[in-house]
Scaffold this active site. Structure first.
Site, short mmCIF file in Angstrom:
data_model
loop_
_atom_site.label_atom_id
_atom_site.label_comp_id
_atom_site.label_asym_id
_atom_site.label_seq_id
_atom_site.Cartn_x
_atom_site.Cartn_y
_atom_site.Cartn_z
N ALA A 70 0.22 -6.39 -6.75
CA ALA A 70 1.06 -6.18 -7.94
C ALA A 70 0.85 -7.26 -9.00
O ALA A 70 1.11 -7.02 -10.19
CB ALA A 70 2.52 -6.10 -7.53
N GLU A 81 -12.78 -6.69 -9.58
CA GLU A 81 -11.38 -6.32 -9.28
C GLU A 81 -11.39 -5.04 -8.45
O GLU A 81 -12.12 -4.10 -8.79
CB GLU A 81 -10.65 -6.09 -10.61
CG GLU A 81 -9.22 -5.59 -10.45
CD GLU A 81 -8.56 -5.31 -11.80
OE1 GLU A 81 -8.98 -5.87 -12.84
OE2 GLU A 81 -7.61 -4.49 -11.80
N ARG A 112 -1.06 6.83 -10.24
CA ARG A 112 0.24 6.39 -9.73
C ARG A 112 1.18 6.04 -10.89
O ARG A 112 0.99 6.50 -12.00
CB ARG A 112 0.03 5.23 -8.75
CG ARG A 112 -0.88 5.62 -7.56
CD ARG A 112 -1.09 4.48 -6.59
NE ARG A 112 0.18 4.09 -5.96
CZ ARG A 112 0.35 2.95 -5.27
NH1 ARG A 112 -0.68 2.12 -5.13
NH2 ARG A 112 1.51 2.66 -4.73
N HIS A 131 -8.94 -2.08 -6.13
CA HIS A 131 -7.66 -1.50 -5.67
C HIS A 131 -7.99 -0.38 -4.71
O HIS A 131 -8.83 0.47 -5.03
CB HIS A 131 -6.85 -0.95 -6.85
CG HIS A 131 -6.58 -2.00 -7.87
ND1 HIS A 131 -5.67 -3.01 -7.67
CD2 HIS A 131 -7.17 -2.25 -9.06
CE1 HIS A 131 -5.70 -3.83 -8.70
NE2 HIS A 131 -6.60 -3.39 -9.56
N ASN A 191 -8.37 -8.34 -4.95
CA ASN A 191 -7.32 -7.34 -4.97
C ASN A 191 -6.02 -8.14 -5.10
O ASN A 191 -5.51 -8.67 -4.11
CB ASN A 191 -7.31 -6.50 -3.69
CG ASN A 191 -6.26 -5.39 -3.78
OD1 ASN A 191 -5.42 -5.38 -4.69
ND2 ASN A 191 -6.31 -4.46 -2.83
N PRO A 199 -0.36 -10.24 -2.72
CA PRO A 199 0.86 -9.92 -1.99
C PRO A 199 0.86 -8.53 -1.34
O PRO A 199 0.37 -7.57 -1.91
CB PRO A 199 1.96 -10.00 -3.07
CG PRO A 199 1.24 -9.94 -4.37
CD PRO A 199 -0.11 -10.53 -4.14
N ASN A 200 1.42 -8.53 -0.15
CA ASN A 200 1.65 -7.33 0.66
C ASN A 200 0.39 -6.75 1.31
O ASN A 200 0.47 -5.81 2.10
CB ASN A 200 2.38 -6.23 -0.15
CG ASN A 200 3.72 -6.72 -0.65
OD1 ASN A 200 4.50 -7.25 0.14
ND2 ASN A 200 3.99 -6.61 -1.94
N TYR A 215 -2.39 3.64 1.67
CA TYR A 215 -3.36 2.56 1.93
C TYR A 215 -4.14 2.73 3.24
O TYR A 215 -4.99 1.90 3.56
CB TYR A 215 -2.64 1.21 1.93
CG TYR A 215 -1.98 0.89 0.60
CD1 TYR A 215 -2.77 0.61 -0.52
CD2 TYR A 215 -0.59 0.89 0.45
CE1 TYR A 215 -2.18 0.34 -1.75
CE2 TYR A 215 0.00 0.60 -0.78
CZ TYR A 215 -0.79 0.33 -1.87
OH TYR A 215 -0.22 0.05 -3.09
N ARG A 274 1.68 -0.64 6.06
CA ARG A 274 2.25 -0.50 4.73
C ARG A 274 1.87 0.86 4.14
O ARG A 274 0.69 1.12 3.88
CB ARG A 274 1.68 -1.59 3.82
CG ARG A 274 2.10 -1.47 2.38
CD ARG A 274 1.31 -2.40 1.47
NE ARG A 274 1.80 -2.29 0.11
CZ ARG A 274 1.21 -2.81 -0.94
NH1 ARG A 274 0.09 -3.49 -0.81
NH2 ARG A 274 1.72 -2.65 -2.14
C1 DQA Z 1 -3.18 -2.21 -5.02
C2 DQA Z 1 -2.47 -1.44 -6.15
C3 DQA Z 1 -1.35 -2.26 -6.74
O1 DQA Z 1 -0.70 -1.54 -7.78
C4 DQA Z 1 -0.32 -2.57 -5.66
O2 DQA Z 1 0.71 -3.38 -6.20
C5 DQA Z 1 -0.92 -3.19 -4.45
C6 DQA Z 1 -2.20 -2.67 -3.96
C7 DQA Z 1 -4.24 -1.35 -4.31
O3 DQA Z 1 -5.04 -1.93 -3.56
O4 DQA Z 1 -4.27 -0.14 -4.47
O5 DQA Z 1 -0.34 -4.07 -3.84
O6 DQA Z 1 -3.83 -3.34 -5.60
#
Ligand code: DQA
Length: 150
Positions: A77, A98, A107, A100, A74, A10-11, A23, A18
């Site tokens: 959340a 995994e 954070r 990020h 990735n 998501p997102n 990011y 964003r």
């Molecule tokens: C993320 C870190 C997560 O905590 C966050 O919810 C994201 C992006 C990152 O790529 O840094 O959506 O996975």
């Protein structure tokens, strides 16, 4: 040629617009091109997938079992609380890395915990868009250990 799936949760479809201070300014499509061109150089074909919907991500993870040699994930959340994603990764019996983009450990506290890490081969975080190419290298070393140069 090995085939890997790059799963984005998501997102991440909003990358570029964003919170760019966290990011960066590249879109997911930019990252897809960079990662695919890097993967080709190390003998891997990578397919990108993104969804904001947990069940669709579960289905994408399940597809790795029969169709891919491994995956980069990735999960956004969902990383921090989705046992459904964790169970799906576990059933594939394939290596997952995994990733990020941000350094989640610098954070908010809720980002310090991942329910996915224990069923992944490893975690790469904090290097912006480069986490995807770093993860492709890491996966290549697991999938084709004989090809690692010494
Ligand atoms: C993320 C870190 C997560 O905590 C966050 O919810 C994201 C992006 C990152 O790529 O840094 O959506 O996975």
């Amino acid at each position: 040629m090995s085939e890997i799936l790059v799963i984005n949760g998501p997102n991440l479809n909003m990358l570029g617009r964003r919170e760019p201070e966290i990011y960066g300014r590249l879109t997911l499509s930019d990252i897809e091109k960079i990662t695919q061109s890097h993967a080709a150089k190390i003998g891997m074909k990578c397919t990108f997938f993104q969804s904001n919907i947990e069940g669709e991500i579960v289905t994408a993870i399940q597809s790795v079992k029969d169709k891919y040699d491994g995956a980069i994930i990735n999960a956004g959340a969902y990383t921090h609380y989705s046992y459904a994603l964790r169970d799906a990764i576990a059933l594939t019996d394939k290596p997952f890395v995994e990733v990020h983009m941000s350094n989640v450990f610098g954070r908010e506290d809720f980002r310090h915990k991942s329910v996915l890490s224990a069923v992944c081969s490893g975690v790469i975080c904090g290097f912006g868009e480069n986490v995807y190419t770093l993860a492709a290298d890491a996966l290549a070393s697991i999938i084709n250990p004989d090809k690692v140069e010494v």
